[in-house]
Design an enzyme around this catalytic site. Structure first.
Site, PDB file in Angstrom:
ATOM      1  N   ASP A   1      89.587 -12.062  24.092  1.00 31.98           N
ATOM      2  CA  ASP A   1      88.226 -12.141  23.539  1.00 31.98           C
ATOM      3  C   ASP A   1      87.858 -11.281  22.500  1.00 31.98           C
ATOM      4  OD1 ASP A   1      85.467 -11.926  23.129  1.00 31.98           O
ATOM      5  OD2 ASP A   1      84.980 -12.049  25.288  1.00 31.98           O
TER       6      ASP A   1
ATOM      7  N   CYS B   1      85.596  -9.735  21.128  1.00 23.74           N
ATOM      8  CA  CYS B   1      84.993  -8.436  21.112  1.00 23.74           C
ATOM      9  C   CYS B   1      85.840  -7.282  21.585  1.00 23.74           C
ATOM     10  CB  CYS B   1      83.501  -8.550  22.075  1.00 23.74           C
ATOM     11  SG  CYS B   1      83.928  -9.070  23.614  1.00 23.74           S
ATOM     12  N   TYR B   2      86.788  -7.580  22.336  1.00 25.45           N
ATOM     13  CA  TYR B   2      87.768  -6.420  22.986  1.00 25.45           C
ATOM     14  C   TYR B   2      88.359  -5.951  21.654  1.00 25.45           C
ATOM     15  CZ  TYR B   2      85.943  -7.857  27.308  1.00 25.45           C
ATOM     16  OH  TYR B   2      85.033  -8.077  28.328  1.00 25.45           O
TER      17      TYR B   2
ATOM     18  N   ARG C   1      90.115  -7.239  30.702  1.00 27.28           N
ATOM     19  CA  ARG C   1      90.585  -6.998  32.090  1.00 27.28           C
ATOM     20  C   ARG C   1      92.071  -7.522  32.444  1.00 27.28           C
ATOM     21  NH1 ARG C   1      85.871  -8.762  35.800  1.00 27.28           N
ATOM     22  NH2 ARG C   1      85.168  -9.593  34.224  1.00 27.28           N
TER      23      ARG C   1
ATOM     24  N   LYS D   1      92.394 -11.640  32.709  1.00 32.23           N
ATOM     25  CA  LYS D   1      91.486 -12.302  31.966  1.00 32.23           C
ATOM     26  C   LYS D   1      91.785 -13.042  30.582  1.00 32.23           C
ATOM     27  CE  LYS D   1      87.434 -12.303  33.474  1.00 32.23           C
ATOM     28  NZ  LYS D   1      86.897 -12.930  34.280  1.00 32.23           N
TER      29      LYS D   1
ATOM     30  N   ASP E   1      84.367 -15.782  19.949  1.00 34.52           N
ATOM     31  CA  ASP E   1      85.277 -14.876  20.994  1.00 34.52           C
ATOM     32  C   ASP E   1      86.628 -15.620  21.021  1.00 34.52           C
ATOM     33  OD1 ASP E   1      85.635 -15.733  23.674  1.00 34.52           O
ATOM     34  OD2 ASP E   1      83.535 -16.203  23.607  1.00 34.52           O
TER      35      ASP E   1
ATOM     36  N   HIS F   1      87.898  -1.852  33.169  1.00 28.17           N
ATOM     37  CA  HIS F   1      87.300  -2.818  31.977  1.00 28.17           C
ATOM     38  C   HIS F   1      87.340  -2.552  30.635  1.00 28.17           C
ATOM     39  CE1 HIS F   1      84.000  -5.132  30.121  1.00 28.17           C
ATOM     40  NE2 HIS F   1      84.265  -6.360  30.991  1.00 28.17           N
TER      41      HIS F   1
ATOM     42  N   ASP G   1      78.865 -16.021  17.169  1.00 26.02           N
ATOM     43  CA  ASP G   1      77.294 -15.448  17.731  1.00 26.02           C
ATOM     44  C   ASP G   1      77.300 -13.958  16.952  1.00 26.02           C
ATOM     45  OD1 ASP G   1      78.362 -13.408  19.690  1.00 26.02           O
ATOM     46  OD2 ASP G   1      78.977 -15.001  20.662  1.00 26.02           O
TER      47      ASP G   1
ATOM     48  N   HIS H   1      79.659 -11.195  18.687  1.00 27.22           N
ATOM     49  CA  HIS H   1      81.015 -11.253  18.368  1.00 27.22           C
ATOM     50  C   HIS H   1      81.396 -11.177  16.969  1.00 27.22           C
ATOM     51  CE1 HIS H   1      81.276 -12.938  22.478  1.00 27.22           C
ATOM     52  NE2 HIS H   1      82.257 -12.181  22.669  1.00 27.22           N
TER      53      HIS H   1
HETATM   54 ZN    ZN Z   1      83.113 -11.153  24.263  1.00 27.50          ZN
END
Ligand code: ZN
Length: 422
Positions: free
Chosen positions: A304, A306-307, A298, A301, A350, A255, A357, A360
């Protein structure tokens, strides 16, 4: 009731997440499928659709429309500044009550977002308020919980130490941190296998707890041999067959968040050469998708933003330590700027279809900062703790402060804070 529960527990294997029953498909022989074989393949592929593949198709379509636009290729800093300034002058919406125990995180995300965009945007008055709030949580200087009356927690203490590091020592706040009490507490959380419990007596233990503990200790000059014993062994066993890291040793699912925590901790401890770096760089590269250009956390998936930090930061650490560049930074930047900024709302979201938010926004900005720079270590500095030996050079028109990818903080702030305690 209790006997029903125990029979349920006995008959159900312990699986995390939702359970999907297996789908069986009998593939027709060549003769059987000779007529209309193309249709049968299409039908078969359709049968393999899942909620995720359908969601991804929709996301690819939305990203393509956004990526084709030329005009949205800049970071709308003034717009995001308004978003991050608002919680210091307006009460948070009632829905955020659920984040009560995450107040330290909110402080870090919001303050760090402002500071990363421009050093002067985190005003002295705001820094003063941050340190005041922090020492109200624990007037004795730490360790810190999420709020008043809450048990000290590794995540809360990590976020508070980070938030204080960008406050320029206003009111002498750096000297109010109780290093002795934080060190004793970190030792009390330590397990024999090298893990750290997140909260004394009741907390879980995984690579996140280790990262918080090692990050706090290294920033405050508390990284002793006793504290680090067996930590590297715990972490290297978290790398799984895919190349990324799970939360706990021995084939936990890889992850992006756990991987960042493990790799950043190993970098601090000078032990990146103890893992399979080649497999890790492959895994990081596989997180970036051609169509959306962003990073996922992952296998199978969705992307996003944040990655951009959790996986992008991992890639930047590997780059700094001389293992090459395993993501396409220019494409990642395009994803963040074109797909995660909106014209109608400030802040970073995201992915298309979601709302911005604070979390993110901070990690999206850190992601942009990673794409703007190259990373290497000063070869003249040979000790394993390399807080003050990162060489960060702009590779693009940089609009953000250079950040240290191991700590997620502007590197100039981090170095001042580290030297204060060295
Ligand atoms: Zn995220």
């Amino acid at each position: 009731m209790s006997s029903q529960l125990s029979s349920f527990q006995n008959s159900t294997p312990k699986l995390l997440g939702r359970k999907r029953s297996p789908t069986e498909r009998i593939v027709p022989s060549e003769e059987e499928s000779s007529s209309g074989s193309e249709e049968s393949v299409v039908a078969m592929v359709k049968e393999m659709d899942t909620e995720t593949t359908e969601a991804r198709d929709k996301l690819i379509y939305e990203c393509r429309l956004l990526l084709e636009r030329d005009e949205s290729n800049t970071l709308n800093k003034e717009f995001h500044r308004r978003y991050l300034d608002s919680p210091f002058s307006h009460p948070l919406p009632p829905g955020m009550v659920a984040l009560d125990a995450s107040a330290p995180w909110l402080l870090y995300w919001i303050a760090n977002g402002l500071r990363t965009m421009n050093q002067s945007w985190l005003k002295t008055e705001t820094q003063y308020r941050i340190q005041e709030k922090v020492f109200r949580v624990n007037p004795h200087g730490g360790p810190f919980g999420g709020g008043l009356g809450q048990l000290p927690h590794l995540a809360g203490t990590y976020a508070i130490v980070n938030a204080l590091a960008i406050c320029d020592n206003v009111e002498g706040c750096w000297d109010k941190i109780n290093r002795t009490s934080i060190y004793d507490w970190l030792l009390s959380l330590k397990r024999e296998d090298g893990g750290f419990q997140t909260c004394l007596g009741v907390g879980e233990y995984d690579t996140r707890g280790i990262y918080c503990a090692i990050s706090i200790a290294s920033m405050l000059g508390l990284l002793t041999q006793e504290l680090c014993e067996n930590v590297v062994e715990f972490l290297i066993h978290c790398q799984n067959y895919e190349g990324g890291f799970g939360g706990v040793p021995h084939e936990d699912e890889a992850h992006g968040g756990y991987t960042f925590c493990a790799v950043a901790s190993l970098a601090i401890l000078g032990a990146l050469d103890r893992i399979d770096v080649e497999k890790l760089t492959d895994w990081c590269s596989q997180r970036q998708y051609n169509d959306e250009k962003g990073l996922s956390g992952r296998s199978n998936k969705l992307v996003d933003v944040c990655y951009s930090f959790w996986v992008g930061g991992t890639a930047a650490i590997l780059e700094a330590y001389g293992y090459g560049n395993c993501i396409n930074k220019a494409e990642l930047k395009e994803y963040i700027l074109k797909c995660c900024q909106m014209e109608t709302r400030p802040g970073i979201r995201d992915k298309p279809g979601t709302r911005p938010d604070f979390y993110h926004t901070n990690y999206g900005l850190l992601g942009v900062a990673i794409t703007e720079n190259s990373f290497q270590l000063d070869p003249r500095v040979s000790n394993s703790l390399k807080i003050d030996s990162f060489i960060i050079n702009p590779i693009d028109n940089s609009v953000l402060e250079p950040i240290n990818p191991v700590y997620g903080l502007p590197s100039s702030d981090l170095e001042k804070f580290y030297k204060h305690f060295k």
